[in-house]
Design an enzyme around this catalytic site. Structure first.
Site, mmCIF file in Angstrom:
data_model
loop_
_atom_site.group_PDB
_atom_site.id
_atom_site.type_symbol
_atom_site.label_atom_id
_atom_site.label_comp_id
_atom_site.label_asym_id
_atom_site.label_seq_id
_atom_site.Cartn_x
_atom_site.Cartn_y
_atom_site.Cartn_z
ATOM 1 N N LYS A 21 30.111 39.880 57.288
ATOM 2 C CA LYS A 21 29.147 40.659 56.556
ATOM 3 C C LYS A 21 27.886 39.737 56.432
ATOM 4 O O LYS A 21 26.916 40.454 56.824
ATOM 5 C CB LYS A 21 30.036 40.986 55.028
ATOM 6 C CG LYS A 21 29.295 41.726 54.243
ATOM 7 C CD LYS A 21 29.959 42.667 53.351
ATOM 8 C CE LYS A 21 30.147 41.653 52.124
ATOM 9 N NZ LYS A 21 29.216 41.272 51.259
ATOM 10 N N SER A 22 28.020 38.580 56.245
ATOM 11 C CA SER A 22 26.585 37.870 56.282
ATOM 12 C C SER A 22 25.769 37.874 57.528
ATOM 13 O O SER A 22 24.669 38.169 57.522
ATOM 14 C CB SER A 22 26.955 36.328 55.977
ATOM 15 O OG SER A 22 27.600 36.389 54.423
ATOM 16 N N ARG A 26 22.149 39.850 58.584
ATOM 17 C CA ARG A 26 21.024 39.383 59.061
ATOM 18 C C ARG A 26 20.640 39.652 60.400
ATOM 19 O O ARG A 26 19.440 39.958 60.645
ATOM 20 C CB ARG A 26 21.442 37.581 59.234
ATOM 21 C CG ARG A 26 21.215 37.251 58.039
ATOM 22 C CD ARG A 26 22.153 36.065 57.835
ATOM 23 N NE ARG A 26 21.849 35.496 56.384
ATOM 24 C CZ ARG A 26 22.664 35.585 55.137
ATOM 25 N NH1 ARG A 26 23.602 36.558 55.323
ATOM 26 N NH2 ARG A 26 22.538 34.847 53.974
ATOM 27 N N ARG A 129 22.898 41.572 37.963
ATOM 28 C CA ARG A 129 23.178 40.419 38.467
ATOM 29 C C ARG A 129 21.639 39.684 38.506
ATOM 30 O O ARG A 129 20.419 40.543 38.713
ATOM 31 C CB ARG A 129 23.455 40.217 39.822
ATOM 32 C CG ARG A 129 25.074 40.868 39.770
ATOM 33 C CD ARG A 129 25.516 41.133 40.975
ATOM 34 N NE ARG A 129 25.617 39.907 41.796
ATOM 35 C CZ ARG A 129 26.212 39.839 42.861
ATOM 36 N NH1 ARG A 129 26.314 40.653 43.795
ATOM 37 N NH2 ARG A 129 26.320 38.444 43.772
ATOM 38 N N SER A 174 22.126 28.864 46.790
ATOM 39 C CA SER A 174 22.256 30.100 47.014
ATOM 40 C C SER A 174 21.723 30.781 48.589
ATOM 41 O O SER A 174 20.626 30.277 48.674
ATOM 42 C CB SER A 174 22.035 31.151 45.855
ATOM 43 O OG SER A 174 21.590 32.287 46.542
ATOM 44 N N GLN A 176 21.587 33.573 49.616
ATOM 45 C CA GLN A 176 20.825 34.615 49.399
ATOM 46 C C GLN A 176 19.361 34.398 48.965
ATOM 47 O O GLN A 176 18.400 34.995 49.741
ATOM 48 C CB GLN A 176 21.410 35.629 48.434
ATOM 49 C CG GLN A 176 22.903 36.193 48.950
ATOM 50 C CD GLN A 176 23.663 36.958 47.671
ATOM 51 O OE1 GLN A 176 23.155 37.220 46.720
ATOM 52 N NE2 GLN A 176 24.738 37.678 48.097
ATOM 53 N N ASP A 321 33.047 32.715 48.099
ATOM 54 C CA ASP A 321 33.681 33.874 48.032
ATOM 55 C C ASP A 321 35.223 33.839 48.158
ATOM 56 O O ASP A 321 35.572 34.483 47.949
ATOM 57 C CB ASP A 321 33.271 34.876 49.143
ATOM 58 C CG ASP A 321 31.690 35.154 49.110
ATOM 59 O OD1 ASP A 321 31.303 35.214 47.726
ATOM 60 O OD2 ASP A 321 30.945 35.289 49.772
ATOM 61 N N LYS A 348 28.683 37.076 40.235
ATOM 62 C CA LYS A 348 29.275 37.831 41.295
ATOM 63 C C LYS A 348 29.266 39.277 40.939
ATOM 64 O O LYS A 348 28.767 39.676 39.871
ATOM 65 C CB LYS A 348 30.085 37.091 42.013
ATOM 66 C CG LYS A 348 29.973 35.824 42.517
ATOM 67 C CD LYS A 348 28.935 35.824 43.755
ATOM 68 C CE LYS A 348 28.688 34.335 44.244
ATOM 69 N NZ LYS A 348 27.689 34.618 45.167
ATOM 70 N N ARG A 352 33.810 36.505 38.194
ATOM 71 C CA ARG A 352 34.924 36.122 38.958
ATOM 72 C C ARG A 352 35.964 35.141 38.160
ATOM 73 O O ARG A 352 36.878 34.743 38.785
ATOM 74 C CB ARG A 352 34.552 35.895 40.286
ATOM 75 C CG ARG A 352 34.292 37.269 41.153
ATOM 76 C CD ARG A 352 34.248 36.804 42.700
ATOM 77 N NE ARG A 352 33.781 37.892 43.164
ATOM 78 C CZ ARG A 352 33.068 38.163 44.577
ATOM 79 N NH1 ARG A 352 32.720 36.858 45.051
ATOM 80 N NH2 ARG A 352 32.996 39.222 44.848
#
Ligand code: S3P
Length: 435
Positions: A21-22, A26, A129, A174, A176, A321, A348, A352
């Site tokens: 996914k990451s 990108r 978030r 992070s 992100q 994750d 998250k 979590r």
């Protein structure tokens, strides 16, 4: 949707998880603002992909899916015709990032650099978030960003353009946040440096480099200078976060052999492998290859005698994750596992820490919540129970795997949350369960 899971006598499986996914996110974003044409194959699937593509298309990106691609040689591929750094256009309506934190944070970095007004929002979870972490550096680069609670929560309204580089000490490790700043840095006057407290996934800087950007990594610091990007074809490796569920199933079931195919093992992502190995797990890599700057391999996991470990500090961002499913593995380990420095888990898609503790405790685990992690005393027998996915894909899937290795029957409420990153998860799990 509820899912009922029972433990089979044997777990024998060959699994191919979705594309990472990451890396997919990108590849889509950076190729959209590149010069040229790109073909991206093994693109991730699920609701988060839809969120990223919707936001990019809302900005005028040209992305289309096509079958039987000659160039990538795959059945399904995304063709992205780059519009160049300055080719995006003002969206006529708010962009919706759905449940995807990566979409909101990376796209906001892009919006901060555009000479127009935009608004980005998301679902209820994403609107709660933290966004101040991106708003602060992007504002100091010259963007004007406002949002609820003094710019800390989405919807975010962005007046972008005319950025200048910054030298920024990141308060959290992070990827992100790092990526949001680096994307803005492509457009900024002068150089932009981010200083990380610990290594987080480095797909953005790798891909920018492969696309010809002036980006330099020195230890934990990454510097980007204004650069145009050249489109690149990407064959995305399979997602190690998706793979980790089957790895843990393989290690914890007493009669198991699982092969997970073509998994991305970029060291900034592969902490889960290191942790399982340090727990004494029977996991190994086969068929290691490197393509497009990202290594991948088959991962084989077999029934293992695990021991408890202490997890804290620099490893945490590299397993961020995978911690819920590693907590499940810790229930099967001899001794105690302590997880510290993981308070990021509280912000998250769900909290979590409390969601993992709640679910595993319902199954009989000896697990205790702490401010920044959890303490698990291994060896308590897990027995099926009813547990909740908390609207969070990774929690729902962790509890599904718990059902595969616990005695009796486990019911996962809200199992549909898996569709965010892994729509085929339950079909695969049912296939394994039914042998
Ligand atoms: C991601 C980074 C991580 C991770 C998320 C995907 C990314 O978040 O939890 O699932 O693609 O950059 P943080 O960087 O905020 O820790």
């Amino acid at each position: 949707m509820d899912e009922m899971v029972r433990s089979p006598r044997a777990v024998e499986a060959v699994v191919t998880p979705p594309g990472d996914k990451s890396i997919s996110h990108r590849a889509a974003l950076l190729n959209s603002i590149a010069d040229g044409n790109a073909h991206v194959s093994n693109f991730c699937v699920g609701d988060d992909r839809a969120s990223m593509l919707r936001c990019l298309r809302g900005l005028g990106a040209r992305i289309r899916k096509h079958a039987n691609c000659d160039i990538s040689g795959s059945d399904e591929c995304f063709e992205i015709r780059g519009v160049g750094l300055d080719g995006l256009s003002e969206p006529g309506t708010a962009l919706n990032a759905g449940n995807s934190g990566t979409t909101m944070r990376l796209v906001t970095g892009l919006l901060a650099a555009q000479p127009f007004f935009s608004v980005i929002t998301g679902d209820r979870s994403l609107r709660n978030r933290p966004m101040k972490r991106i708003a602060t550096p992007l504002t100091s680069m010259g963007a004007r960003i406002s949002g609820r609670r003094e710019g800390s929560l989405a919807p975010l309204a962005v007046n972008g353009g005319n950025l200048h580089g910054i030298d920024y000490e990141m308060p959290v490790a992070s990827a992100q946040l790092k990526s949001s700043i680096l994307i803005a840095g492509l457009y900024a006057k002068g150089q932009t440096t981010v200083r990380q407290p610990a290594l987080s996934r480095d797909h953005t800087e790798r891909m920018m480099g492969a696309m010809g950007a002036d980006v330099v990594t020195e230890g934990l610091n990454v510097t980007v200078r204004p650069s145009r990007l050249k489109s690149i074809n990407v064959n995305v490796p399979c997602d190690i976060s998706g793979a980790s569920f089957w790895m843990v199933a393989g290690c914890c079931h007493p009669n198991a052999r699982v092969r997970v195919k073509s998994v991305g093992i970029n060291p900034s992502r592969a902490g889960v492998l290191e942790v399982l190995q340090s727990m004494g797990a029977n996991v190994r890599l086969e068929n290691v290859v490197e393509e497009g700057g990202e290594p991948s391999a088959d991962i084989v996991a077999e029934s293992s005698d695990l021991v408890g470990v202490e997890l804290s500090g620099d490893i945490i961002p590299r397993i961020i994750d995978e911690i819920p499913v590693l907590a499940l593995a810790a229930c099967f380990a001899r001794g105690t596992t302590v997880i510290r420095d993981a308070s990021e888990l509280r912000v998250k898609e769900s909290d979590r820490i409390s969601a993992t503790v709640d679910g595993l405790r319902r199954l009989g685990a000896n697990i205790e919540e702490t401010d920044d992690g959890m303490i698990i005393k291994g060896g308590a027998k897990l027995r099926g129970a009813v547990c909740d996915g908390f609207g969070d894909h990774r929690i729902a899937m962790t509890m599904g795997i718990a059902g595969l290795v616990a005695d009796g029957e486990t019911t996962v409420i809200g199992a549909e949350a898996a569709s965010v990153s892994y729509p085929e998860f339950w079909d695969t799990l049912r296939g394994i369960q039914d042998g």
